[in-house]
Design an enzyme around this catalytic site. Structure first.
Site, PDB file in Angstrom:
ATOM      1  N   THR A   2      33.108 -38.634  14.106  1.00 27.76           N
ATOM      2  CA  THR A   2      33.090 -39.896  13.377  1.00 27.76           C
ATOM      3  C   THR A   2      34.247 -40.800  13.808  1.00 27.76           C
ATOM      4  OG1 THR A   2      32.055 -38.817  11.552  1.00 27.76           O
ATOM      5  CG2 THR A   2      33.424 -40.688  10.994  1.00 27.76           C
ATOM      6  N   ASP A  57      29.706 -37.606   4.347  1.00 31.65           N
ATOM      7  CA  ASP A  57      30.712 -38.260   3.496  1.00 31.65           C
ATOM      8  C   ASP A  57      31.028 -39.690   3.926  1.00 31.65           C
ATOM      9  OD1 ASP A  57      31.790 -37.007   5.864  1.00 31.65           O
ATOM     10  OD2 ASP A  57      33.773 -37.613   5.148  1.00 31.65           O
ATOM     11  N   GLY A 100      31.188 -33.070   6.515  1.00 26.94           N
ATOM     12  CA  GLY A 100      30.894 -34.002   5.429  1.00 26.94           C
ATOM     13  C   GLY A 100      30.577 -33.377   4.096  1.00 26.94           C
ATOM     14  N   VAL A 160      22.793 -37.073   4.581  1.00 27.93           N
ATOM     15  CA  VAL A 160      23.856 -38.069   4.531  1.00 27.93           C
ATOM     16  C   VAL A 160      25.182 -37.342   4.359  1.00 27.93           C
ATOM     17  CG1 VAL A 160      24.785 -40.051   3.264  1.00 27.93           C
ATOM     18  CG2 VAL A 160      22.322 -39.803   3.536  1.00 27.93           C
ATOM     19  N   THR A 192      37.237 -37.747   8.559  1.00 30.08           N
ATOM     20  CA  THR A 192      36.337 -37.146   9.536  1.00 30.08           C
ATOM     21  C   THR A 192      36.369 -35.638   9.353  1.00 30.08           C
ATOM     22  OG1 THR A 192      35.919 -36.683  11.870  1.00 30.08           O
ATOM     23  CG2 THR A 192      38.182 -37.255  11.283  1.00 30.08           C
ATOM     24  N   GLY A 193      35.203 -35.033   9.335  1.00 29.18           N
ATOM     25  CA  GLY A 193      35.176 -33.588   9.143  1.00 29.18           C
ATOM     26  C   GLY A 193      33.828 -33.163   8.648  1.00 29.18           C
TER      27      GLY A 193
HETATM   28  N1  ASP Z   1      32.076 -36.500   8.418  1.00 29.88           N
HETATM   29  C1  ASP Z   1      30.956 -36.707   9.276  1.00 29.88           C
HETATM   30  C2  ASP Z   1      29.702 -36.236   8.589  1.00 29.88           C
HETATM   31  O1  ASP Z   1      29.723 -35.183   7.987  1.00 29.88           O
HETATM   32  C3  ASP Z   1      31.048 -36.004  10.578  1.00 29.88           C
HETATM   33  C4  ASP Z   1      32.290 -36.231  11.349  1.00 29.88           C
HETATM   34  O2  ASP Z   1      33.338 -36.560  10.809  1.00 29.88           O
HETATM   35  O3  ASP Z   1      32.234 -36.049  12.585  1.00 29.88           O
HETATM   36  O4  ASP Z   1      28.688 -36.880   8.715  1.00 29.88           O
END
Ligand code: ASP
Length: 311
Positions: free
Chosen positions: A178, A209, A232, A207, A229-230
């Site tokens: 993200t 976060d 979700g 969907v 980012t992580g």
């Molecule tokens: N947080 C994002 C999601 O879960 C993924 C990401 O941060 O790469 O959609």
């Protein structure tokens, strides 16, 4: 004395090890991060708003094939790109978000349009795409979003129950991609924006976060601006961005204390891998992550630029 300005961006967190990037690729990522941070910083320097700055920084990352947002968005389980994005400003707590949109060149611009040009905060899927058409938001054909390494990532997990964060060495590893930005402008206003393709091979309609105000994105002038980012699902369950704001507002924690508590303690306890970028009203910046790496950059209140990838 002029008011402080500051900005931070991320291009995703996860299993990002030096051994995984060639020097050329590392240089390409670094250059893309610099371009993005500069896009936002120039706006702040010229007296522009934090909202315009975070939007510009995120657009720059969405246009780069390296990151999992816009052009480089990952493939879902049926080979489509379903993207999520959100934006929020900290003065009036106005926000806009979209989820599961396809063929939108810059989902963050659509989120901004939802905020500025509708009475709603969150539009999803077909309705969000209809809104995009009505507002002349730029569209892009499927092949614009075709990036070979994303396709290869999807092929490695397709027809399995695995779904992957973006930066993974193996299907079972974790990697997120993200993009996001947080900024403080010379008027003392903060803003945050986040944009993502989600996770490789994610199920129809999933969907994360990123478009959820309070989970992946939050901004409030009295506390902080956050973009996450992580993984979700874990970030939603932990209401990460708002939790940091609450720890500052109700418990009087500093930005650093609040970020450390959420990223290195609460998230770790539920195996919520990832990180975030955070900024407070004084322009203090925190870039915590509990994974191996996070693509990140910032310009602090003294104008110093910092760009990093690994721990
Ligand atoms: N947080 C994002 C999601 O879960 C993924 C990401 O941060 O790469 O959609």
């Amino acid at each position: 004395m002029t008011n402080p300005i500051a900005i931070a961006i991320h291009g995703g967190a996860g299993t990002i090890l030096k051994s995984m990037l060639t020097p050329e690729l590392e240089a390409e990522y670094t250059e893309a991060l610099k371009q993005s941070i500069n896009a936002g910083y120039q706006i702040l320097k010229q007296g522009g708003s934090s909202l315009d700055a975070v939007e510009a920084s995120v657009v720059s990352l969405e246009n780069c094939y390296l990151f999992n947002a816009g052009r480089g968005a990952v493939f879902n389980s049926i080979g489509k790109h379903e993207m999520d994005a959100s934006i929020m400003e900290g003065k009036y707590l106005k926000a806009g978000a979209v989820s599961s949109v396809q063929n939108i060149k810059n989902p963050v611009k659509l989120a901004r349009a939802v905020m500025d040009q509708s009475e709603h905060v969150f539009l999803t899927a077909a309705g969000a795409m209809q809104f995009a058409k009505e507002r002349n938001i730029e569209l892009a054909p499927d092949d614009y979003f075709f990036v070979q390494h994303r396709y290869d990532q999807w092929q490695s997990v397709k027809d399995t129950d695995h779904y992957n964060l973006d930066h993974v060495a193996e299907p079972s590893d974790k990697k997120f991609g993200t993009v996001g930005a947080v900024a403080l402008d010379c008027f003392g206003n903060m803003a945050a924006a986040t944009s993502t393709g989600g996770m490789t091979n994610k199920k129809y309609g999933r969907v994360g976060d990123s478009p959820i105000i309070g989970a992946g994105t939050y901004a409030n002038n009295t506390t902080c601006a956050i973009s996450c980012t992580g993984h979700g699902e874990l970030f939603i369950r932990s209401v990460v961005a708002y939790d940091i704001s609450c720890l500052m507002e109700y418990k009087g924690l500093s930005l650093k204390q609040a970020c450390d508590s959420v990223v290195y303690d609460k998230l770790v306890k539920i195996e919520g891998e990832g990180g975030l970028i955070a900024l407070d009203a004084k322009g203090n910046i925190e870039l915590p992550f509990n994974s191996e790496g996070m693509y990140r950059a910032c310009v602090n209140t003294t104008g110093e630029i910092f760009v990093a990838i690994y721990k």
